[in-house]
Design an enzyme around this catalytic site. Sequence first.
Site, PDB file in Angstrom:
ATOM      1  N   TYR A 641       0.825  -1.204   0.000  1.00 50.47           N
ATOM      2  CA  TYR A 641       0.000   0.000   0.000  1.00 50.47           C
ATOM      3  C   TYR A 641       0.860   1.256   0.000  1.00 50.47           C
ATOM      4  O   TYR A 641       0.557   2.253  -0.644  1.00 50.47           O
ATOM      5  CB  TYR A 641      -0.901  -0.029   1.230  1.00 50.47           C
ATOM      6  N   GLY A 642       1.947   1.222   0.751  1.00 50.84           N
ATOM      7  CA  GLY A 642       2.801   2.388   0.917  1.00 50.84           C
ATOM      8  C   GLY A 642       3.489   2.323   2.254  1.00 50.84           C
ATOM      9  O   GLY A 642       3.814   1.245   2.743  1.00 50.84           O
ATOM     10  N   LYS A 643       3.680   3.476   2.887  1.00 45.39           N
ATOM     11  CA  LYS A 643       4.345   3.524   4.185  1.00 45.39           C
ATOM     12  C   LYS A 643       3.356   3.827   5.293  1.00 45.39           C
ATOM     13  O   LYS A 643       2.297   4.413   5.071  1.00 45.39           O
ATOM     14  CB  LYS A 643       5.458   4.588   4.181  1.00 45.39           C
ATOM     15  N   VAL A 644       3.752   3.433   6.512  1.00 42.93           N
ATOM     16  CA  VAL A 644       2.949   3.695   7.709  1.00 42.93           C
ATOM     17  C   VAL A 644       3.779   4.562   8.645  1.00 42.93           C
ATOM     18  O   VAL A 644       4.949   4.282   8.895  1.00 42.93           O
ATOM     19  CB  VAL A 644       2.552   2.387   8.413  1.00 42.93           C
ATOM     20  N   ASP A 754      -8.648 -11.878   4.606  1.00 47.67           N
ATOM     21  CA  ASP A 754      -7.189 -11.958   4.814  1.00 47.67           C
ATOM     22  C   ASP A 754      -6.877 -12.084   6.306  1.00 47.67           C
ATOM     23  O   ASP A 754      -6.014 -11.393   6.831  1.00 47.67           O
ATOM     24  CB  ASP A 754      -6.495 -10.729   4.224  1.00 47.67           C
TER      25      ASP A 754
END
Length: 915
Positions: A641-644, A754
């Site tokens: 998804y990207g970064k957290v 999931d």
Amino acid sequence: MSWRIHLFLLVVSVQVSVIAAWTDPLDYAALRALKDIWDNVPPNWAGTDPCGDGWSGISCINNRVVSITLASINLSGQLSSDITKLAELQTLDLSYNEGMTGPLPSTIGNLAKLTSLSLVGCGFSGQIPPSIGSLERLVDLSLNSNKFVGPIPPSIGNLSNLYWLDLADNQLSGPIPVSNGSTPGLDMLVKTQHFHFGNNQLSGEIPPKLFSSNLTLIHLLLENNQLTGSIPNTLGLVQKLEVVRLDRNSLSGPVPRNLNNLISVQELFLANNMLTGPLPNLTGMNSLNYVDLSNNSFDATEIPPWFSSLQSLTSLVMENTRIWGQLPVALFSPYQLQTVALKNNRINGTLDIGSSYSNQLQLIDLQNNSIVGFTLQAGYSVQIILVDNPICDGGSTQSFCSIPQQANSSYSTPAENCTPLPCTSNKISSPSCKCAYPYTGTLFFRAPSFSNYRNSSIFASLHFELMFTFRSHGVPVDSVSLSNPTKNLDDYLHVTLQIFPSGQDSFNHTGISEIAFMMSNQIFKPPPSFGPFFFIANSYPYLSDGAEGSKKSSNTGIIIGAAVGGTVLVLLLLLAGFYAFRQKKRAETASKKSDPFASWDPNTNSGGVPQLKGAKCFSFEELKRSTNNFSETNDVGSGGYGKVYRGILSNGQLVAIKRAQQGSMQGGLEFKTEIELLSRVHHKNVVSLVGFCFEHGEQMLVYEYIANGTLKDSLSGRSGIRLDWMRRLRIALGAARGVQYLHDLANPPIIHRDIKSNNILLDERLNAKVADFGLSKPMGESERGHVTTQVKGTMKGKYIVREVKQAMDMSKDMYNLQGVLDPIVASSMSPRSIEKFVDLSLRCVQESGVNRPTMSEVVKEIESIMEMAGLNPNAESASTSASYEDGSKGVNHPYSNESMFAYSGGYLPPKLEPK
């Protein structure tokens, strides 16, 4: 004429309120007397109205002084009896002022309403006055790091509300007082959780009466005194103890056999005494992280079995304890083990660390033993020292036959996505690359649960907690830097701390005093793995509000009243002109608050305004500030998804912000649909959406931050939390209830698709929360009652269902699964309950959906299993997770999208979601 009447009344009311705000005369007289004998008071200590004029460090309620907080401002002088004239005083903090000297006034007991007395790191001397026992409301008594002498006053035992008692690092002498008839003693402090008495000159025996099952004590620190005699058996009655430091005394005799009743103890220091008798049996103390029994005179003992049974150990230090025999391979396998220091013993045979040793293991020091061989493991990275063993006789050139040069840790907080600046005038470049004068000092941790001081993730967590504390309390701190972690002779970990100001290049008196107060009064809480701490500040010569204050005459009230009256007149005239403009702005603001999605971009095919329930639309700038410009320090995970990022909102709330990268962003309509779906989810076992951001080409989701990470981290040992069978059942029940809510009660119902240990999070009470709806699918009416059997989510490297089926034999006890069960829980589970749980798990992973139970059925089955095991399925989880922690927590963040962990016995995750 009416407006003139209103103006007159307003001016009069302002003048009356100013006069009424004058400080109580007795309180003013007391402060004036203190000001006359103190040097370097804040420059605005002028005039006759400390409450109304806002004297720095003085807080008032109803014109009475209730708080004096003047920590770390270079104050000097003595604390005279004038302080006792402040009859309403509740808080007194003069910490970190070395110039504050002399004795405490004998009349200090007259401060009947005092709840907190903090004089940390000053120069006070003389005896602690017995009258201190008259402060019946006292909760916090911190007198550490001074020069107090003489005995501990028995009268302290009268402080029935006392929570924190720190008298360490003084020159106190004499015995530890306990009650005797009409004489009080420390055994009466049943509410006190902290006895910090280390680094004094206390003598005599540790009185058995000091301990009882009524105590709520969690920290017992008596290190580096002159205590003699034996350790009393009553110590084993204090079930809540977490840290025990009795080292560096002259204690003798055998260690009590009931010591292993202290199953919550995480750090145990008995080193450098004269203890005799059998080596203590620590079997069952499964929370132990750090054990040091070195330099005693125990009976010669073969390597005890508990060496290999304490799965939470980070450090085993037993130098010169007369142990003998060959070390078992299993000793090196606990997942958190970092240090094994067993030099100067009689260990023999061949050293074999095996192939499954802890990946955190850094040092094995076996100097001066009788080891004749070493089974080398290809590519081992552990530092091993076998100097003065037979294997190194004859001038061996093997690396383990020389003592390596001791390397100091060079850790320092990294810059936050910027280049450090060259600074002048003694300024220092901060982690945010700004030149400023930092407030500096040293953090001392008295019993850390780890020994690897070069682990950057450990100090990243400490850095985060510092910044979270300062920001959540509105303290003007831009950034902090940690550096030079070192262990001193007292086995304390000390770390240099620099705190940089926000918005200017130096702090003023108020800023310094606020920060110092938070450190001296333990408002800052370090991560649990660091244990009890104290802070000693350096002098700060860069105060921005100068050394001189304005002089105010005795008729300050009259002058202020007249000035305010004139000012009000001018303001009313101005307000009349701007009334319509302000009303218009208010209307616009109100409209914007009622429709926070007015900035939703209609040109990106994003559809209408999202219909949200409880979620907030954040601006990009808000989230940028909350993460310190998305700094690497706050980068806690990443995935497809990207970064957290970890963030702190303006209201102090801790959040996790998922920031989509360009390649993974959805269309506006899809993003709107997702946040509409997530905003409808409200259940204690499901992670809540706090809000989102959809501007500047960004798509960000803001979730509540879950303190204890993923179930995966706890099962694999990285979080440092121990999960026995009871806790795992509660987590399984919580996760099942969360999924049941998504299936049966969410509107519309949601199929997660999931479910795995990486998507089940544990909060501070170890309650399970289902997370990550990246593959979630809302069900329409036509889909109710039908669940697809198509596999979604993350594939595992080893199919656990097949592994269990191949191992199990239903004709045998516990289905013959002992070989695949996690050893952490093997001794705590009911055989029948594990069989029932396996039955349920295998039904949940049936290929055909019609053969799988509904989630409501799963919930009922787990509740039944818990009742069978003697557990109440509706009981609350722990009040805190601290008692479950084995040591330092891992760095992996609960919201990252890592792949599923490799098979770990004892956990049976369903491959497919039940109906």
